[in-house]
Structures are given as C-alpha cells and as structure tokens.
Design a protein around this motif. Structure first.
Motif, mmCIF file in Angstrom:
data_model
loop_
_atom_site.group_PDB
_atom_site.id
_atom_site.type_symbol
_atom_site.label_atom_id
_atom_site.label_comp_id
_atom_site.label_asym_id
_atom_site.label_seq_id
_atom_site.Cartn_x
_atom_site.Cartn_y
_atom_site.Cartn_z
ATOM 1 N N PHE A 1 0.827 -1.195 0.000
ATOM 2 C CA PHE A 1 0.000 0.000 0.000
ATOM 3 C C PHE A 1 0.869 1.256 0.000
ATOM 4 C CE2 PHE A 1 -2.550 -3.256 2.182
ATOM 5 C CZ PHE A 1 -3.663 -3.268 1.350
ATOM 6 N N SER A 2 0.290 2.324 -0.490
ATOM 7 C CA SER A 2 0.931 3.639 -0.386
ATOM 8 C C SER A 2 -0.144 4.653 -0.032
ATOM 9 C CB SER A 2 1.629 4.033 -1.695
ATOM 10 O OG SER A 2 0.696 4.173 -2.742
ATOM 11 N N PHE A 3 0.304 5.759 0.521
ATOM 12 C CA PHE A 3 -0.616 6.833 0.912
ATOM 13 C C PHE A 3 -0.062 8.135 0.359
ATOM 14 C CE2 PHE A 3 -2.288 10.174 3.643
ATOM 15 C CZ PHE A 3 -3.621 9.809 3.797
ATOM 16 N N SER A 4 -0.726 8.690 -0.658
ATOM 17 C CA SER A 4 -0.265 9.920 -1.303
ATOM 18 C C SER A 4 -0.778 11.138 -0.549
ATOM 19 C CB SER A 4 -0.742 9.965 -2.755
ATOM 20 O OG SER A 4 -0.178 8.909 -3.499
ATOM 21 N N TYR A 5 0.070 12.155 -0.457
ATOM 22 C CA TYR A 5 -0.293 13.378 0.255
ATOM 23 C C TYR A 5 0.444 14.548 -0.365
ATOM 24 C CZ TYR A 5 4.320 13.235 2.469
ATOM 25 O OH TYR A 5 5.676 13.232 2.688
ATOM 26 N N ASN A 6 -0.036 15.763 -0.108
ATOM 27 C CA ASN A 6 0.640 16.970 -0.565
ATOM 28 C C ASN A 6 1.504 17.508 0.563
ATOM 29 O OD1 ASN A 6 -2.201 17.451 0.377
ATOM 30 N ND2 ASN A 6 -1.462 19.569 0.487
ATOM 31 N N SER A 7 2.773 17.728 0.262
ATOM 32 C CA SER A 7 3.725 18.095 1.310
ATOM 33 C C SER A 7 3.628 19.552 1.737
ATOM 34 C CB SER A 7 5.160 17.801 0.845
ATOM 35 O OG SER A 7 5.472 18.524 -0.330
ATOM 36 N N ASP A 8 2.857 20.375 1.012
ATOM 37 C CA ASP A 8 2.726 21.775 1.429
ATOM 38 C C ASP A 8 1.662 21.974 2.485
ATOM 39 O OD1 ASP A 8 0.717 21.146 -0.384
ATOM 40 O OD2 ASP A 8 0.641 23.144 -1.263
ATOM 41 N N GLY A 9 0.926 20.919 2.822
ATOM 42 C CA GLY A 9 -0.118 21.018 3.832
ATOM 43 C C GLY A 9 0.423 20.744 5.224
ATOM 44 N N LYS B 1 3.699 8.633 0.135
ATOM 45 C CA LYS B 1 4.128 9.124 -1.170
ATOM 46 C C LYS B 1 3.860 10.617 -1.256
ATOM 47 C CE LYS B 1 3.243 8.494 -6.138
ATOM 48 N NZ LYS B 1 2.413 7.760 -7.143
ATOM 49 N N SER B 2 4.905 11.396 -1.387
ATOM 50 C CA SER B 2 4.783 12.850 -1.336
ATOM 51 C C SER B 2 4.565 13.469 -2.711
ATOM 52 C CB SER B 2 6.060 13.442 -0.716
ATOM 53 O OG SER B 2 6.064 14.849 -0.819
ATOM 54 N N TYR B 3 3.622 14.425 -2.775
ATOM 55 C CA TYR B 3 3.472 15.319 -3.921
ATOM 56 C C TYR B 3 3.969 16.697 -3.485
ATOM 57 C CZ TYR B 3 0.614 12.214 -6.859
ATOM 58 O OH TYR B 3 0.159 11.186 -7.660
#
Length: 548
Positions: free
Chosen positions: A391-399, A424-426
């Motif tokens: 599994f992976s969990f994508s997220y936005n790193s500016d938050g 997983k960072s965006y």
C-alpha cells in the motif's frame, strides 16, 4: 433547518461539539495596542491554487480562499456562526422548496462597473452547468431543471466513450424575470437551497469572463470587498480593498497579500520572524506540548471548524474495485487515537463517521466498528480481500502536518497488517489534485473536506453521490443517492434520519476512510487585531485590523 420566508435559517453548530480554547483580540486596535491603520497591508499563508481563479472551476482552498475574499454571492456566511445572510440577494422565497424566486439588491456592480444583475448569475450558472466546460463545480447544478440535457451520459456500451455534445447550453430551470429578479426551478424539492447558494460555484460572473476566460482566470473581476490587483499562483496574490463595494462588511485594511508556500515549516518560521502575519494552521511540530501557544502567546486560536480528513481508495483502480474488505482492513489498521495524540497533540479528534460534529444532524458512530483500531480484525478482512498490498498513501507536502500524518498512517498499517505501506509525497496540493481529478491514483490518497456551507448535506452529497463533482474515488450506491434525494426535500430535523441513513451506507464499502475531525490552530503577528477564524477555517478579512 426550518424554512423561513426570505432565507432558510441555516444549520448552527452542535452544542458542545469539540469545545476548545481560543485567544484573540476583539478590539479595533492592533493586538498589542497600536492604532489600527486602514492603509495597512497584511500577509497570509497560502498554497498554490489548482486552477485559474474561476468560481465554477475552483473547489479547493488555495483558490477558494482568494475567490471568497473577492466575490459575494446571493448570500454570505456569518464569520462567527456560519449562518447564511443576505448579500447580493434582497430575498429568496419559495412556497414549495422547488421553485425559488430570487430578487437582487439594486445598483450592485462588478469591479469594472458592469451590473451584478440577473444575467450575471444566470450566465455564470449556465457556464458551470454546461457539461463540455468540464467545470469542477458542475455537479452543484445537478438538482436544477434541465441539468441532464446539458450533461448527456456516456452510453458506455462498448467501453468508455465521449459523451454526446449537449443540444442545449442553458438550464431550463433558470428564467429571467427582470434585471433584478430571476426564478430557479429544481427537479426535486431542496429545502436548503438558500443556504447552498453562498458557495463559490454560485458566484455571478461579468461579461469580461465570457469575452476572455483565460485572462479572467489570471486576474478575476469580481464584486466583493477585495479585488485581485497583482500576483499569480506560484508566488501568491495581492488583494486590495475595493472602494466601490456597497456591502456592510467593508474591509478595515487596505491589502491582503497571500503568499504561496510549499513548506509549512517555512511559513511558520516566517510568522516567528515577523515576515508573515497569519498562518491558518501551524505545522504538526508546533503542536507538540502546545509549542505554538508558547511561541505566540495571546496570538493564537484553537477552534473546532467544519473540516474532516479522510483517506480515499479509488474505486476505478483494480486494487479496490468491488472489494469492501480491503477498505475495512485498512480502516481497522489505523490507530486514530495514537496518531491524533502523537502527531497533533490532541488537536484532532478521531472520526467515527463522515460528517463534522459542528453541524446539526451529526450522529456519532456512523462508521460502526470500522473506525476502531483492531489489528486482529483488520487481518481477517485483509485475508478475505483481493488486494493485499503493498500500500501507499499519497499526500501533498505543502499542507500542515500532512507528512507526519501520512507516515504515521502507513506505520500503523504496517504494524497491524504486516504489509508494506509507504507515504508518497506530492510537491503541492495542486499537483496532487491534478492526478486525482485525472483519475490517475492507484492507491490510497489523502482527501478531506472544508465545508462549503453549514449543512449536513454538504458533507455527503457533493462527496459521495454518484457522479458528484468531489467524488474523487468514484464510489457509487443507488440507495445512498435515493436517501439523499429524499432528505434534500425534507426540512430541518425531519431530514436528519435520511441523511444519517445515507451516511451509514458508506461503512458498507469503506471506499473512503474517515480519519479525524479537525480543530484549527492558527497564529498571527502582533500587528493584527480583531482576528476571527471562521467556521470554514479561514481568516475573516473584513473584520481583521492591523497596525502599520
């Protein structure tokens, strides 16, 4: 919400929900006693908008916060209670909750001098509702007469196809009566219509938008208390108080400068260094031992807001499609109690459902057993699932706090299920949302909802109804849709049972996993006074004052 003439009352906050402390100034002077300066400029933390600044195509906070400052709709929301109040509308009336008569205040204008009239609302709403424009807020017009004709379905007989071009470009439910009056006919009764129409999707648009949409999206001409005078999404935007605004909520400052950050720690450092006046949410690190309160004594707020954080499992992905067991396994594997305490120092409350506790109609426990940490049961459901990871969990790193939360969620899943899970960072929210809206996600991704208007419906229909504009995971359930439609037609407490029954259906598939309800921890500089953080989690720009 009891129907009233002129305007529906609007859901108020549930008594006692998430009671938290708050410290702020409520005077007309600066926080530290300096004289307020009407020519002052203030700076605010912001993230890059996903799209150009067009109301019908903006459904995220980076762009939404700008648009909410420069536009006004038929109604606006009280900064303390979120109750809807008349803005551009003089009245909104209905005898059956299906046909609504809207009368506008006279002599209202856009910032280019053109009138805010019936055509400016009708034309804007038709543009957003017209399927080929692919506006993100298109779904908010699904209840209007004529919507289906403007959004013909993909026949999908031999696989996905392009939907046929609509034969009409206008909603049959919109009729102009005069320059200051129009009617709205809905396909089915909707008691909360007067509350809903203060949302971004329902803002009016001047002719300048239709003349050059691309140029308009870079520098919108609006009708609110502020106007965009400079900037772009990469660096931020400068908003200047508009002298022609006729509303009562006139700004007490000259400028609000939104600065785009890709790192919450950089924003917080700027607050402490005196280079940023307001940060809506401090980083997770500043929550430890309430460090932000020590860093900014008497210049912080800790307040429950209408925001929920979730994890979405894309139902278009072969990993999750038609398999409720995997969502249940993952939800049972997330230790919400520990994460909210260790990452957020208790500044978040573990979610037990999909509706925020601050709106009327909220019912605890909608998630049932699946929002309780239970590794043994999680393994049982994973064993029955078709997809067992990794599994992976994508997220936005500016938050703020997203990185820490994503890593904690994956660590919890690893420990409970003995499977691989990686955060997983965006780089920013706009980049993450581009992939989400393009249906390119194949694993878990961070999702969340800041209420558009104070009503239980807003936490359910726009997110989970079939084909809804913010239904990022493409979940669909006909029974859910039917219950929502039935609830929409009822008034006040009569509707709650059906909304709650619809919410309970979400637990059957766990296609979206509730994580936590959000309280907001904001900080600001000594320059600011009369700081009000609204229930929507934004700074009320028309109340705040500042010293030079």
């Amino acid at each position: 919400m009891k129907q009233r003439r002129l305007i529906a009352a609007g859901a108020m906050f549930a008594a006692g929900a998430m009671a938290l402390t708050a410290c702020s100034s409520d005077s007309d002077s600066g926080s530290d006693g300096g004289s307020a300066d009407s020519n002052a400029s203030i700076t605010l933390y912001s993230t890059k908008p996903e799209n150009p600044l067009i109301p019908g195509n903006t459904n995220e906070v980076g762009g939404g916060n700008i648009l909410d400052a420069v536009f006004r709709g038929l109604v606006d929301y009280d900064p303390d209670t979120a109750a809807p109040e008349m803005s551009m509308a003089e009245s909104i009336e209905s005898s059956d909750n299906k046909t609504w008569d809207v009368k506008l205040k006279a002599d209202q204008t856009f910032q280019d001098g053109t009138p805010v009239d019936a055509d400016s609302f009708i034309n804007a709403w038709n543009w957003t509702a017209y399927g080929p424009n692919a506006a993100l807020n298109n779904y908010f017009f699904a209840s209007f007469d004529g919507y289906e004709a403007m959004n013909p379905a993909d026949p999908d007989e031999d696989g996905p196809k392009k939907a046929p071009t609509p034969k009409v470009k206008e909603l049959s439910g919109l009729k102009k009566v005069s320059d200051t009056e129009f009617t709205v006919k809905l396909a089915s009764a909707q008691s909360f219509f007067p509350t809903m129409v203060g949302y971004t999707a329902f803002y009016p648009l001047p002719q300048a938008f239709f003349d050059d949409p691309e140029a308009y999206g870079k520098k919108p001409i609006a009708n609110g208390p502020f106007q965009v005078t400079a900037g772009d999404g990469d660096s931020g935007f400068t908003l200047t108080a508009w002298s022609g605004y006729k509303g009562e909520d006139k700004p007490k400052i000259k400028e609000a400068i939104y600065k785009t950050y890709t790192s919450d720690s950089a924003g917080y450092s700027d607050v402490l260094a005196g280079n940023l006046d307001f940060m809506n949410q401090v980083p997770a690190a500043a929550l430890v031992d309430n460090q932000y309160q020590t860093d900014r004594p008497d210049h912080f707020v800790n307040k429950a807001v209408g925001v929920i954080q979730t994890a979405t499992l894309p139902q278009y992905s072969k990993n999750f499609k038609d398999d409720p067991n995997v969502g249940k396994a993952l939800s049972l594997a997330i230790d919400r109690d520990t994460i909210t305490k260790s990452v957020f120092n208790g500044g978040r409350t573990p979610a037990t459902g999909w509706v925020s506790p601050i709106v009327d109609g909220y019912k605890a426990g909608a998630c049932g057993e699946f929002c309780t940490y239970d590794p043994a049961k999680a393994k049982e459901y994973l064993a029955k699932s078709n997809f067992k990871g990794p599994f992976s969990f994508s997220y936005n790193s500016d938050g703020q706090g997203n990185k820490e939360a994503a890593e904690a969620i994956c660590n919890s899943i690893k420990n409970a299920l003995d499977v691989e899970c990686n955060a997983k960072s965006y780089v920013d929210f706009a980049t993450l949302r581009a992939d989400v809206n393009a249906s390119k996600m194949d694993n878990m991704f961070r999702s969340g909802w800041q209420m558009d208007y104070p009503h239980i419906q807003n936490f359910l229909e726009p997110l989970y109804a079939t084909g809804a504009g913010s239904n990022d995971g493409h979940w669909s359930n006909k029974n859910f849709d039917a219950l929502i439609k039935k609830a929409n037609a009822a008034e006040g407490e009569e509707s709650y049972a059906d909304y709650q029954a619809a919410e309970a259906l979400l637990s059957e598939d766990m296609a979206v996993i509730p994580l936590w309800y959000q309280a907001q921890q904001s900080v600001w500089s000594e320059r600011l006074g009369n700081v009000k953080v609204t229930p929507k989690s934004t700074l009320d720009l028309t109340s705040v004052t500042a010293t030079s």
